[in-house]
Design an enzyme around this catalytic site. Structure first.
Site, short mmCIF file in Angstrom:
data_model
loop_
_atom_site.label_atom_id
_atom_site.label_comp_id
_atom_site.label_asym_id
_atom_site.label_seq_id
_atom_site.Cartn_x
_atom_site.Cartn_y
_atom_site.Cartn_z
N ILE A 48 0.89 -1.10 0.05
CA ILE A 48 -0.10 0.06 -0.13
C ILE A 48 0.84 1.24 -0.07
O ILE A 48 0.26 2.33 0.15
CB ILE A 48 -0.83 -0.01 1.24
CG1 ILE A 48 0.15 0.02 2.46
CG2 ILE A 48 -1.94 -1.31 1.28
CD1 ILE A 48 -0.70 0.29 3.50
N ASP A 49 2.11 1.14 -0.30
CA ASP A 49 2.99 1.99 0.04
C ASP A 49 3.32 3.02 -1.34
O ASP A 49 4.25 4.25 -1.02
CB ASP A 49 4.58 1.84 0.61
CG ASP A 49 4.99 0.60 -0.32
OD1 ASP A 49 4.91 0.59 -1.57
OD2 ASP A 49 5.76 -0.29 0.33
N CYS A 70 -15.46 8.04 4.57
CA CYS A 70 -16.13 8.21 5.44
C CYS A 70 -17.01 7.08 5.56
O CYS A 70 -17.99 6.95 4.41
CB CYS A 70 -16.88 9.62 5.83
SG CYS A 70 -18.11 9.37 7.29
N CYS A 91 -14.77 13.08 10.42
CA CYS A 91 -15.13 13.13 8.97
C CYS A 91 -15.40 14.82 8.97
O CYS A 91 -16.27 15.34 10.02
CB CYS A 91 -16.38 12.39 8.66
SG CYS A 91 -17.28 12.93 7.19
N ASN A 116 13.19 -14.20 -3.22
CA ASN A 116 12.60 -13.92 -1.63
C ASN A 116 13.72 -14.22 -0.66
O ASN A 116 14.53 -14.85 -1.23
CB ASN A 116 11.32 -14.73 -1.42
CG ASN A 116 10.40 -14.16 -0.41
OD1 ASN A 116 10.00 -13.07 -0.58
ND2 ASN A 116 10.27 -15.12 0.68
N HIS A 130 -4.12 -4.37 -2.65
CA HIS A 130 -4.95 -3.93 -1.22
C HIS A 130 -5.08 -2.56 -1.02
O HIS A 130 -5.02 -1.87 -0.06
CB HIS A 130 -3.73 -4.46 -0.02
CG HIS A 130 -3.75 -6.19 -0.19
ND1 HIS A 130 -2.70 -6.86 0.41
CD2 HIS A 130 -4.82 -7.27 -0.65
CE1 HIS A 130 -3.01 -8.31 0.19
NE2 HIS A 130 -4.21 -8.38 -0.30
N SER A 188 7.29 -11.87 -1.25
CA SER A 188 6.02 -12.00 -0.59
C SER A 188 5.99 -13.71 0.02
O SER A 188 6.54 -14.49 -0.62
CB SER A 188 4.87 -12.27 -1.72
OG SER A 188 3.63 -12.74 -0.97
N CYS A 231 -19.70 14.86 8.59
CA CYS A 231 -20.69 14.38 9.50
C CYS A 231 -20.02 14.11 10.89
O CYS A 231 -20.93 13.89 11.86
CB CYS A 231 -21.31 13.11 8.80
SG CYS A 231 -20.22 11.66 9.18
P1 NAD Z 1 4.95 -10.79 4.23
O1 NAD Z 1 5.45 -10.01 5.30
O2 NAD Z 1 3.89 -12.11 4.63
O3 NAD Z 1 6.20 -11.52 3.64
C1 NAD Z 1 7.19 -11.02 3.29
C2 NAD Z 1 8.34 -11.75 2.59
O4 NAD Z 1 9.42 -11.15 2.09
C3 NAD Z 1 8.93 -12.65 3.77
O5 NAD Z 1 8.87 -13.97 3.03
C4 NAD Z 1 10.46 -12.35 3.58
O6 NAD Z 1 11.24 -13.29 3.82
C5 NAD Z 1 10.74 -11.58 2.45
N1 NAD Z 1 11.58 -10.45 2.51
C6 NAD Z 1 11.86 -9.93 3.45
N2 NAD Z 1 13.04 -8.70 3.20
C7 NAD Z 1 13.18 -9.13 1.93
C8 NAD Z 1 14.19 -8.46 1.04
N3 NAD Z 1 14.83 -7.45 1.23
N4 NAD Z 1 14.17 -8.98 -0.40
C9 NAD Z 1 13.52 -10.11 -0.71
N5 NAD Z 1 12.48 -10.49 0.08
C10 NAD Z 1 12.36 -10.02 1.45
O7 NAD Z 1 4.38 -9.86 2.95
P2 NAD Z 1 3.30 -10.17 1.96
O8 NAD Z 1 3.19 -11.62 1.48
O9 NAD Z 1 3.10 -8.94 1.17
O10 NAD Z 1 1.75 -10.16 2.88
C11 NAD Z 1 1.52 -9.38 3.91
C12 NAD Z 1 0.47 -8.31 3.58
O11 NAD Z 1 0.82 -7.21 4.46
C13 NAD Z 1 0.15 -7.89 2.23
O12 NAD Z 1 -1.19 -8.17 2.32
C14 NAD Z 1 0.58 -6.33 2.39
O13 NAD Z 1 -0.58 -5.74 2.00
C15 NAD Z 1 0.57 -6.06 3.65
N6 NAD Z 1 1.96 -5.07 3.86
C16 NAD Z 1 2.40 -4.05 2.96
C17 NAD Z 1 3.39 -3.40 3.49
C18 NAD Z 1 3.90 -2.23 2.51
O14 NAD Z 1 3.15 -1.76 1.74
N7 NAD Z 1 5.12 -2.04 2.32
C19 NAD Z 1 4.24 -3.63 4.65
C20 NAD Z 1 3.81 -4.53 5.28
C21 NAD Z 1 2.76 -5.22 5.01
ZN ZN Z 2 -18.98 11.24 7.26
#
Ligand code: NAD
Ligand code: ZN
Length: 255
Positions: free
Chosen positions: A104-105, A128, A152, A219, A120, A194, A155
């Site tokens: 979401i970043d 709101c 909000c 990963n 996501h 992931s 409201c």
């Molecule tokens: P996860 O946290 O479940 O898994 C992250 C994976 O990345 C792990 O397997 C880890 O070993 C690996 N990892 C860590 N550092 C790494 C690197 N430098 N290079 C390569 N791999 C690396 O994350 P997910 O599968 O995205 O699921 C988590 C949920 O959390 C998602 O739904 C996401 O929306 C949300 N989330 C988003 C953010 C963001 O926006 N940056 C941060 C945290 C969680």
């Molecule tokens: Zn409102």
């Protein structure tokens, strides 16, 4: 240590792709300083996801969600890292057709990626939940910086929620449909950072695989779905992806 030959194999696969698709998770942003959810320094070691990141938790107590967000405040304004830039470069070369992200970043867009499917959502809009008024992030930036729970402006409700998908909420349907379509069309599908345990997002690599894509994993550790990948590169995305993009560039220049 990653074997150079595996990186080369991955680079060659990507260079020859007609429709490469990347699928990214929290791990790709770890080197930008944003903590992941699971794993060693994962956020879930400190916070209870039920409380701070579920829709029922938000409905019960929006303050808990906001305090979690304030704690992450500095991290939310992180910079893209070499992994995000490498993917943007591959798109610029015409090889990558879409980036499907669970993050979401907004770091992919900030690195220059154009076609980004945010499964996501992101923090760029808020709604709101009571009167349905839509806001831009900028409308609440001052409250956020003062660490005040937003209210909000129409409201007065305390239930102003960023358009991110919390546990218990459905994924945005149009985005999910496009992501499924891209996964079907992919001839090379690359998963980066992931753990592949969050559904339905984690279904997409299986869809790509069943439609015949060559599968690459980047990963830092093995995942629950390692058996579906043709090439597995265990290590840091910020180190591996620039090497891949360099190999692709060299191959393209030669041809
Ligand atoms: P996860 O946290 O479940 O898994 C992250 C994976 O990345 C792990 O397997 C880890 O070993 C690996 N990892 C860590 N550092 C790494 C690197 N430098 N290079 C390569 N791999 C690396 O994350 P997910 O599968 O995205 O699921 C988590 C949920 O959390 C998602 O739904 C996401 O929306 C949300 N989330 C988003 C953010 C963001 O926006 N940056 C941060 C945290 C969680
Ligand atoms: Zn409102």
């Amino acid at each position: 240590m990653i074997e150079r030959s595996s990186v080369e194999i991955a680079g060659r696969m990507i260079a020859n792709a007609k429709h490469a698709v990347f699928f990214t998770g929290a791990g790709i942003s770890a080197e930008s300083g944003i903590p992941t959810f699971r794993g060693e320094d994962g956020l879930w070691k400190k916070y209870d996801p039920e409380e701070v990141a579920s829709i029922w938790g938000f409905r019960r107590n929006p303050r808990a969600f906001w305090e979690f967000s304030f704690a992450l405040r500095n991290k939310l304004f992180a910079e893209p890292n070499p992994a995000h830039y490498a993917i943007a470069e591959l798109e610029e070369m015409g090889i990558v057709k879409a980036v499907i992200t669970q993050n979401i970043d907004m770091l992919h867009q900030r690195a220059g990626s154009k076609k980004v499917l945010e499964l996501h959502g992101s923090m760029s809009k808020l709604d709101c939940l009571e009167c349905k008024k839509e806001y831009d992030w900028g409308d609440y930036i001052e409250e956020f910086n003062r660490e005040e729970v937003p209210r909000c402006k129409v409201c007065g409700s305390w239930f102003v929620k960023p358009r991110v998908v919390l546990f218990g909420e459905p994924l945005p349907r149009d985005v999910l449909e496009q992501a499924i379509e891209e996964s079907r069309m992919a001839d090379v599908f690359v998963v980066v950072g992931s753990s592949l345990v969050v559904y339905p997002a984690a279904e997409l690599p299986y869809i790509a695989k069943s439609c015949g894509a060559k599968m690459i994993l980047v990963n830092s550790e093995p995942t629950v779905a390692d058996h579906i990948f043709d090439v597995k590169l265990y290590g840091k995305a910020g180190e591996i992806l620039p090497q891949i993009s360099k190999i692709v560039k060299e191959m393209k220049q030669k041809s």
